[in-house]
Design a protein around this motif. Structure first.
Motif, PDB file in Angstrom:
ATOM      1  N   VAL B   2      48.886  40.132  39.827  1.00 17.91           N
ATOM      2  CA  VAL B   2      49.130  40.152  38.391  1.00 17.91           C
ATOM      3  C   VAL B   2      48.562  38.894  37.750  1.00 17.91           C
ATOM      4  N   GLU B   3      47.805  39.109  36.708  1.00 18.79           N
ATOM      5  CA  GLU B   3      47.229  37.972  35.992  1.00 18.79           C
ATOM      6  C   GLU B   3      48.297  37.366  35.086  1.00 18.79           C
ATOM      7  N   ILE B   4      48.404  36.055  35.097  1.00 16.18           N
ATOM      8  CA  ILE B   4      49.431  35.414  34.275  1.00 16.18           C
ATOM      9  C   ILE B   4      48.883  35.150  32.881  1.00 16.18           C
ATOM     10  N   LYS B   5      49.531  35.773  31.940  1.00 17.92           N
ATOM     11  CA  LYS B   5      49.101  35.622  30.549  1.00 17.92           C
ATOM     12  C   LYS B   5      50.332  35.424  29.683  1.00 17.92           C
ATOM     13  N   ARG B   6      50.108  34.805  28.549  1.00 17.23           N
ATOM     14  CA  ARG B   6      51.203  34.701  27.569  1.00 17.23           C
ATOM     15  C   ARG B   6      50.872  35.628  26.406  1.00 17.23           C
TER      16      ARG B   6
END
Lengths: 1004, 233, 86
Positions: B2-6
C-alpha cells in the motif's frame, strides 16, 4: 380582451413585448411587466376564484395582494398571490377552491346557507356528539380551504438565502423611504432599501398630478419626481436596492427578514433575506381601508388605487362605467384621471362633509362628473359581477341605484403598521388621522411618510429625510464609531430639518369610519375568512369585546392577508358597536368616528407579514453532515449509511440488517470498524489534572503512563453523560476520548464547571484530526503485527495498554487495547489524512484472514452481548452512574475535587426507588423484544434498552432498566410492545455479561 | 504494497492539471480550466476556491501568550486580530489561545528551523504549548472580487465592518458550521478570506460554497493561484 | 433569532451562536456539611425573573468562552446592567 392604453409615461409594462401563458388549458397573452392578475384582467377574467367558506365569486380588489381573492395555482404551486407575481412565458395558471370553475362553481349555493353558519359555528355545533367531528371535518375540508397540495408535492425551482450586512435598512421604496435611504447613505452609511413592488416609487409612481407642485422648483408630476429619486437611489454607491422584496418580519435588535422574488436575470426563484441593521427606517406607507357595504367584495368592486394603478401602471381600464364611493382626495384624483383616460364616471360619492381639495373639486366640475357629498355605496348588485350599485345618503333616508360595471370604493387610508408592531411598537388610536400610530417605537427604529398620516408630498419627503438622518445618528452613536464633531453636525442637521418639517403641512385629518346603513349579512370585513359584519355583531353579542379575541373567534384577519383588509375596520367596528350600550345598535344610522364611544384597540399581526413559501425560508437547504476519513472507502465496500448525530456513519455492510455475517466474523475471525467519530481531546497545562478530577468520577491521578483508564462523567444529578478513556501523555498532559455525541460539548462542559476556579489549563478538540480503526477479533493481533514492527504480543501490549508507534516510518499511531465488542481488539488512532492509507494496509494485511468491515449495528449487538453500555441507549437523562452498575468507577475520597455528580450520587446511594440495569433473556426461545418496549405488571416498571437475537448465544438477550425489585436474577419480566394488543411477551433476568463473563477473550 | 498517501478532506469535481507531492500530500497546483496561472490576470472570471487543507497549522495556548513567539513572530495582542508575516498567519483567538497557519510561501519553508535555545517557545516541535491542528480541519481560501457576495449567502458576518482592519479573525459559523475565518483582504478584486472548519464537514462545506458561488462563477483553483494572490497582497 | 449577545471576545453576535448556561448562582458550594436540600436548590432552583437577570452563556459556535450577561427575559434582549429596563 380590453385594449391597452400603451402610451402612458407611467406604464410599468412593455405592451410591445408579449408573454404567452396558459390559463386553464388555453393560451392567454399578457405583456412583459404584467402580473398574473393584471394579465388575466386584461384578458377579461373577472372571477379569479371562490371564497373559502361561501364559495362567493372573488375578483381583483387591491392589486398588492392584501387578500386571498386572487390567489391561484401557478405551475402546480397553490395559493400563489397573482397580484404580486409577474407573468412569465409558458406559465400554467389555474383557479382554486372551485368545483367546476370559478365562473360556474357548483358549490356556489353555499352562499345562500350562510344563516346556518353564524360566528363560532364550528366551535359550537360540531362537538355534539363527538363522533360527528371526524365525518364533518372531512366534508368541510372538501368544501372549504383554498389551494390544495398533494402529499408528494415537491417544490420546483431554486431557492436562495442571503444575509447582507448594512447599517441602515429602509423598509419601503416610496418617496419617504427613498429620501431616508439617500439621507443615511450620504452620511457614508451602508443602506439597504427593500421594496415589495418590482420598482421604486411607491404611491408617487403612478400619479401624474402636480396640483401641489409649487413646492418643487420645476413643477413636475409626481411620477417623474419618483423616478428622479429612484435613479438617485439606484446609482448611489452606498445603497443596495432589493426590489420585488417583501419584508416579512421585523424583530427586536433591528433584525429584518424578507424575501425577494427572482427576476429574469436572477438564478433563483425566491431568495430569503435576513439583515441585522444598526437602525431601521419604516416607510411602508398605507393601504386603503375597505368600504363596508353589502356585497362589498363582488367582482367589479375595487379600491381606488387598484383602479387607478391598473390604468396608469398597466394601461388597463378596469371598467367602462364606474361609480365611485370614496372618502379621500385620492379617490377624487383617480376619478378625474380615469375620466381623462376614457372611463365613464357615473358619479363620485364622498362621505366627507368637508376637507376636499378645492383643486380636485374644480377638476371634477370641469368634467361634469356628478359629485354626491355625504353619500355612500350601500349595496352592490349582480350575481357574479357588479351590474348595479345602490347609493345611499349617510343617514339612510335617500337611496338611488346606478347601473355600472365598476364600483371604485374606499373608506380612506390605513397605515401598514405590521413592521412596527412586530418589533414591539405599542400602538395608540389617533383621533385626528384616525390611524393607529406608534406610541412607543422599537429601539433604533424610525417611521416616515404616509404611515404617519402625512399627505403633502413635500412633507412626506422631508419626513423620510429626517428618518434617514436619525437612523444615521443611531449608527454614529454606536460605540467604536465616530468623532463628536460628526455627531454634533448630524444633530444640528436633524434639528434644522425638524424645524423645516414644522413649516410643512402635518398629518392630515383622516376619513371618518362609515358603515353603510345595512344589516351587514353580506358585508364582508374579512375576505380571506368570509367574515361578515353580522358575524362580528353576533360575536360581540355573545360577550366578546376585545378585537383580538373577536379575531380568534370569527377568524377575521387570520387568513393569508392577515391584517391587510380587516386590520383597521375590525377594531373600529368593534369600538363602535360595543359603544352602543343597549346592544340594539341601530344599523340604519351611520355614525362617524367622533361618536365612537370606546377607544379602538388594534389587533396583532404575526410574521410572516405576507405569505411566504416554506421553501423560501429553507433557502439553499444544505444539509451539513460530518463524514469520517473512511467515508468513501466504506461506501465502496457496500456500507449502508445512516445519519447518526452530526455524522454520516456506516451502520450495516449488507442488506441483512441483523448483521449476522459481520457479527460472526468479529467473534470468529477479525473485523474492522471505523470509530473515527469518537470525541478526542488533548488537555494540558498546570491545572489539567484538577480539571479531570472535577469532571470524571474516578481518581484520575491514578492514570498510569502506558495504560488507558476507562471512566465516566456525570452531571450534577449524578446522571451519566459521557464515558471514555484517558491516557496520560506527560505530566499534566492527557489525551482522552468521549462518546461521539458528547464531542461537540466537551470543552464547553470542562470550561463551565471550572469557570469560578481560575485554573490554568488548555484543551484542544482533536476529534476530527484522528481517524480511528477498531480492529477486533481473535485474529486482530496477527493482522496488526503484520503492519508494525512494534511488539504487540499480549505481554508487551496487554489489555488496557496504550502504545505510540510509527508505521512504516511515517504514520504515527496512538494504539489502545480495549474490548468494547468483547474480543481482542485494538483501537488505532491515526492522523485523519493517513487514515485511508492505514485502512488499506490493515485490509491488505488482513486479507489472508478474510478480514471484513463491520458497522455500527454489528458493534451494537457485539457490545450488548458483552453488556457494555452505550449512553443514550442503556441510559436516559435520569439514569445515574449507580443505576448502570458503574459505581465501581466512582472514587469517593476526592471531596476536594468537587467532582461533578458526587454529591448527588452520595444521596442516591441508598435510594431504593431507582432503576437498575439488568440483563434478560427471552422465554421459550422467543424473539427479542423491541428497543424501548415497556416492562410492566399493573404499572410500568421499566423499559427495554437494547435487545437482539444473538447469533453468538443462540438466544434473544437484552438489557433493560427496571425497578429495583425486578432486578434479581431469575425474575420474570413482562414486556409490552407498541401495538401488541395486550399480547405480552416474557423474559427472565439473567446475570451480565452474557458473553465471555470472565473477559478471557478480550484480555487474551 | 500500500502506498502511503495523505488525503485532503476536500475534493473538487475539476481534475488536477499539475500536482506536487509534499510530505505525502498530493498538492494540486493547478486545476483544468482554471485559466491563467497567476491571480488577477484573467478578466472574465476571478473568483476561486482553493483547498489549503495540507498547510501546517498549530493551536497555541498559554496563560502567558506574550511569551510565545511562533517562528519568532509575535502573537497579536488584540482579541480577534491576525498578523501575517513571511507567510505565517497568526490569529489571536482569545486571551490564552492563538492559531498559527503556515501559508504556502517560499519564505516559511525555512521557518521550521529554530535558532533559539532548546527551551524556546518559537518552535512548535519543542514546546508543549503547541498542538498541531493540521488534521483537525479543512482549510480553504476564497479569493476574488465577489468573495463577500458569496460569504453573505453563507453567514451574516459583516466582513466590511469599518471598525476592523485586515487581517482579522472571525470565530463564527459559516453555513451553520463553526469556523475560523481570517479576512486577509477586502480590497475589491483582490478580496480574499481563508477559513478552517472541522475536517468532517469538508464535503458538505465545499458543496455549500460552490453552490453559493455558482452565480459568481466560483471555480476551484490550485495552490499556485493562491500563492500568486498572496504575493500580490 | 432577534436576540443578540455580546461576547467579550468576539463582540455582538447572533443569539444562535450561543448556548444558555443558566442563571448566575455563584460557585459550587463546599461539599462538607452540604444537605441534599441545599444542593438541590443550587442545582435546580431558579429565580426565573420576569425582567433583568444575570445569566451565563457560552459562545459555542465562536470562541467558546463562558461569560455572563444581563438579559431582560420579558423582551428577550441583552441589556447593559441589572438596573436597565426596570
Amino acid at each position: 380582451m380590453i385594449t391597452r392604453i400603451n402610451q402612458l409615461p407611467t406604464l410599468r409594462v412593455d405592451p410591445a413585448n408579449k408573454v404567452v401563458f396558459d390559463y386553464k388549458g388555453k393560451d392567454y397573452v399578457g405583456v412583459k411587466g404584467d402580473t398574473v392578475a393584471t394579465a388575466l384582467y386584461h384578458n377579461g377574467v373577472r372571477i379569479f376564484g371562490r371564497s373559502l367558506k361561501y364559495h362567493r365569486p372573488r375578483g381583483l380588489y387591491s392589486l398588492d395582494g392584501e387578500c386571498s381573492n386572487t390567489c391561484m395555482e401557478i405551475d402546480g404551486i397553490p395559493n400563489v398571490r397573482t397580484e404580486n407575481t409577474l407573468v412569465k412565458q409558458g406559465m400554467k395558471v389555474k383557479e382554486q377552491n372551485v368545483k367546476g370553475s370559478a365562473e360556474n362553481d357548483m358549490m356556489g349555493f353555499i352562499d345562500k346557507l350562510d344563516w346556518m353558519m353564524p360566528a363560532g359555528f364550528y366551535y359550537k355545533t360540531m362537538h355534539k356528539p363527538a363522533s360527528i367531528w371526524p365525518i364533518a371535518m372531512k366534508q368541510i375540508r372538501k368544501a372549504a380551504g383554498l389551494g390544495v397540495l398533494s402529499p408528494d408535492f415537491e417544490m420546483p425551482g431554486k431557492f436562495d438565502q442571503i444575509f447582507p450586512s448594512a447599517d441602515v435598512v429602509v423598509i419601503g421604496g416610496g418617496p419617504a423611504g427613498m429620501n431616508a435611504a439617500l439621507a443615511a447613505a450620504d452620511k457614508g452609511l451602508r443602506v439597504i432599501i427593500m421594496e415589495s413592488r418590482p420598482w421604486l416609487g411607491g404611491f408617487f409612481d403612478y400619479r401624474t398630478f402636480d396640483y401641489k407642485d409649487a413646492q418643487y422648483k420645476n413643477s413636475k408630476p409626481l411620477y417623474s419626481r419618483a423616478r428622479e429619486l429612484a435613479s438617485k437611489v439606484e446609482s448611489h454607491a452606498n445603497i443596495r436596492v432589493f426590489k420585488h422584496t417583501s419584508v416579512v418580519g421585523t424583530y427586536t435588535n433591528n433584525l429584518v427578514t424578507g424575501f425577494q422574488i427572482g427576476g429574469d436575470n436572477d438564478k433563483f426563484n425566491e431568495r430569503y433575506i435576513e439583515i441585522r441593521a444598526k437602525s431601521v427606517v419604516v416607510a411602508a406607507g398605507c393601504i386603503e381601508r375597505p368600504l363596508l357595504f353589502e356585497n362589498n367584495e363582488r367582482p367589479g368592486v375595487m379600491q381606488v388605487a387598484c383602479a387607478h394603478r391598473l390604468a396608469r401602471t398597466y394601461g388597463i381600464l378596469a371598467g367602462e362605467k364606474a361609480v365611485f364611493s370614496v372618502g379621500h382626495d385620492l379617490g377624487l384624483e383617480a376619478a378625474v384621471d380615469l375620466f381623462d383616460l376614457g372611463m365613464k364616471i357615473i358619479c363620485v360619492a364622498d362621505v366627507r362633509e368637508d376637507g376636499q381639495n378645492p383643486y380636485l373639486m374644480i377638476e371634477l366640475a370641469k368634467r361634469n362628473i356628478p359629485y354626491l357629498k355625504g353619500w355612500v355605496a350601500s349595496e352592490a348588485h349582480g350575481s357574479k359581477r357588479v351590474n348595479k350599485v345602490t347609493m345611499t345618503t349617510l343617514d339612510g333616508t335617500i337611496s338611488r341605484d346606478f347601473e355600472c360595471d365598476l364600483v371604485v370604493a374606499s373608506a380612506g387610508l390605513t397605515p401598514i403598521n405590521g413592521h412596527l408592531t412586530l418589533a414591539h411598537a405599542k400602538l395608540r388610536y389617533d383621533s385626528h388621522t384616525n390611524f393607529f400610530v406608534a406610541d412607543t417605537m422599537p429601539e433604533k427604529t424610525h417611521a416616515a411618510g404616509r404611515m404617519l398620516g402625512l399627505e403633502d408630498s413635500l412633507s412626506i419627503e422631508v419626513s423620510g429625510k429626517l428618518a434617514g438622518l436619525n437612523a444615521a445618528l443611531d449608527c454614529k452613536l454606536m460605540p467604536q464609531s465616530y468623532g463628536n464633531t460628526e455627531v454634533d453636525a448630524l444633530k444640528s442637521e436633524i434639528e434644522s430639518f425638524t424645524a423645516q418639517s414644522k413649516e410643512l403641512p402635518g398629518p392630515a385629518r383622516g376619513s371618518k369610519f362609515v358603515t353603510a346603513p345595512v344589516k351587514g349579512r353580506k358585508t364582508f370585513i374579512c375576505f380571506d375568512e368570509d367574515t361578515t359584519i353580522k358575524n362580528i355583531k353576533q360575536t360581540i353579542d355573545m360577550g366578546f369585546d376585545v378585537p383580538e379575541l373577536i379575531k380568534r373567534f370569527t377568524s377575521a384577519g387570520t387568513g393569508p392577508g392577515q391584517g391587510g383588509i380587516p386590520g383597521h375596520n375590525l377594531p373600529l367596528y368593534v369600538a363602535k358597536y360595543t359603544a352602543a350600550s343597549s346592544k340594539c345598535f341601530s344599523s340604519s344610522s351611520s355614525s362617524s368616528i367622533q361618536s365612537l364611544g370606546a377607544t379602538p384597540k388594534p389587533t396583532n399581526v404575526r410574521p410572516p407579514l405576507v405569505p411566504t413559501l416554506i421553501a423560501t425560508y429553507s433557502g439553499s437547504k444544505h444539509i451539513m453532515m460530518k463524514r469520517t476519513p473512511m467515508d468513501e472507502m466504506q461506501r465502496a465496500d457496500g456500507g449502508v449509511f445512516r445519519k447518526i448525530g452530526v455524522w454520516e456513519r456506516a451502520r450495516y455492510f449488507s442488506d441483512d440488517f441483523s448483521c449476522k455475517k459481520e457479527i460472526e466474523n468479529v467473534r470468529n475471525n477479525v473485523g474492522m470498524l471505523d470509530g473515527s467519530t469518537l470525541g478526542k481531546f488533548r488537555i494540558h497545562g498546570p491545572d489539567a489534572l484538577k480539571v479531570l478530577q472535577r469532571v470524571y468520577v474516578s481518581d484520575m491521578s491514578k492514570v498510569k503512563t502506558g495504560r488507558v483508564k476507562y471512566s465516566a462523567m456525570c452531571n450534577d444529578d449524578g446522571c451519566v453523560i459521557d464515558d471514555g478513556v484517558v491516557v496520560k501523555l506527560a505530566e499534566n498532559d492527557y489525551y482522552f476520548t468521549t462518546s461521539t455525541a458528547r464531542a461537540g460539548a466537551t470543552i464547553e462542559w470542562l470550561r463551565y464547571h471550572t469557570r469560578f476556579d481560575g485554573w490554568d489549563f488548555y484543551v484542544v478538540n482533536l476529534t476530527d484530526s484522528m481517524g480511528v480503526i477498531n480492529l477486533s477479533g481473535p485474529n486482530a493481533r496477527k493482522v496488526l503485527q503484520k503492519i508494525t514492527s512494534e511488539d504487540v504480543s499480549n505481554s508487551a501490549f496487554p489489555f488496557s495498554g496504550y502504545k505510540e508507534f510509527i508505521i512504516k516510518d511515517t504514520i504515527p499511531v496512538k494504539a489502545m487495547r480495549l474490548g468494547f465488542v468483547g474480543e481482542l481488539s485494538y483501537e488505532l488512532h491515526v492522523p485523519s489524512s493517513y487514515m485511508v492509507s492505514l485502512w488499506n494496509m490493515v485490509k491488505d494485511a488482513g486479507k489472508e484472514f478474510n478480514i471484513q468491515n463491520f458497522g455500527v449495528e454489528a458493534q451494537n449487538v457485539l457490545r450488548m452481548e458483552k453488556c457494555h453500555i452505550i449512553l443514550g441507549q442503556e441510559s436516559e437523562q435520569r439514569t445515574n452512574l449507580l443505576d448502570l452498575g458503574l459505581g465501581f468507577l466512582w472514587d469517593r475520597t476526592k471531596k476536594d475535587a468537587k467532582t461533578i455528580g458526587a454529591v448527588a450520587l452520595r444521596q442516591a446511594e441508598n435510594d431504593p426507588t431507582r432503576f437498575r440495569l439488568v440483563g434478560f433473556e427471552m422465554e421459550n426461545n422467543g424473539r427479542a423484544a423491541r428497543d424501548g418496549a415497556l416492562i410492566v405488571d399493573d404499572k410500568v416498571r421499566g423499559y427495554v434498552c437494547t435487545a437482539r437475537d444473538s447469533f453468538t448465544l443462540n438466544k434473544a438477550v437484552g438489557m433493560a432498566l427496571v425497578e429495583s425489585h425486578l432486578a434479581k436474577v431469575g425474575t420474570r419480566i413482562q414486556i409490552f410492545e407498541d401495538e401488541c394488543k395486550g399480547e405480552l411477551i416474557y423474559g427472565t433476568v439473567v446475570p451480565m455479561p452474557f458473553y465471555d463473563p470472565d473477559g478471557k477473550r478480550m484480555k487474551s | 504494497m500500500v502506498e502511503i498517501k495523505r488525503y485532503s478532506p476536500v475534493a473538487f469535481k475539476a481534475s488536477p492539471k499539475r500536482t506536487e507531492v509534499r510530505d505525502n500530500w498530493t498538492v494540486v497546483l493547478e486545476y483544468d480550466g482554471e485559466g491563467q496561472a497567476a491571480f488577477g490576470q484573467s478578466s472574465v472570471n476571478d473568483n476561486y476556491l482553493v483547498d489549503l487543507s495540507h498547510i501546517t497549522r498549530f493551536d497555541v495556548q498559554s496563560s502567558n501568550l506574550d511569551s510565545i513567539t511562533p517562528f519568532g513572530i509575535k502573537i497579536p495582542q488584540g482579541l480577534c486580530e491576525s498578523y501575517l508575516q513571511d507567510g505565517v498567519l497568526i490569529n489571536r483567538m482569545n486571551r490564552i489561545q492563538a492559531s498559527v497557519f503556515c501559508l504556502p510561501n517560499k519564505k516559511n519553508e525555512m521557518l521550521t528551523e529554530c535558532k533559539c535555545d532548546a527551551d524556546c517557545k518559537c518552535d512548535p516541535q519543542n514546546s508543549s504549548s503547541y498542538t498541531e491542528t493540521t488534521e483537525v480541519g479543512m482549510c480553504m481560501a476564497i479569493i476574488g472580487k465577489n468573495v463577500f457576495s458569496i460569504t453573505e449567502k453563507l453567514t451574516s458576518l459583516d466582513f466590511m465592518d469599518s471598525a476592523k482592519t485586515t487581517p482579522f479573525l472571525y470565530q463564527a459559523p459559516m453555513s451553520h458550521i463553526p469556523c475560523q475565518i481570517i479576512t486577509l483582504s477586502r480590497d475589491s478584486a483582490k478580496s480574499g478570506i481563508i477559513f478552517t472548519a472541522s475536517r468532517g464537514y469538508g464535503k458538505d462545506m465545499v458543496h455549500a460554497i460552490m453552490d453559493a458561488g455558482e452565480e459568481f462563477g466560483l471555480k476551484p483553483a490550485g495552490e499556485d493561484k493562491f500563492k500568486s494572490w498572496l504575493n500580490n497582497l | 433569532m432577534s436576540l443578540t449577545i455580546t461576547c467579550p471576545i468576539c463582540g455582538k453576535r447572533d443569539g444562535y451562536e450561543f448556548r444558555f448556561g443558566g442563571e448566575d448562582k455563584g460557585p459550587r458550594p463546599e461539599e462538607d456539611g452540604l444537605t441534599p436540600q441545599r444542593w438541590c436548590e443550587y442545582v435546580h432552583l431558579n429565580e426565573c425573573v420576569a425582567g433583568v437577570q444575570k445569566e451565563w452563556w457560552v459562545h459555542k459556535d465562536g470562541c467558546g468562552s463562558w461569560f455572563t450577561i444581563h438579559r431582560d427575559s420579558v423582551m428577550n434582549v441583552e441589556v447593559a446592567t441589572l438596573e436597565a429596563h426596570k
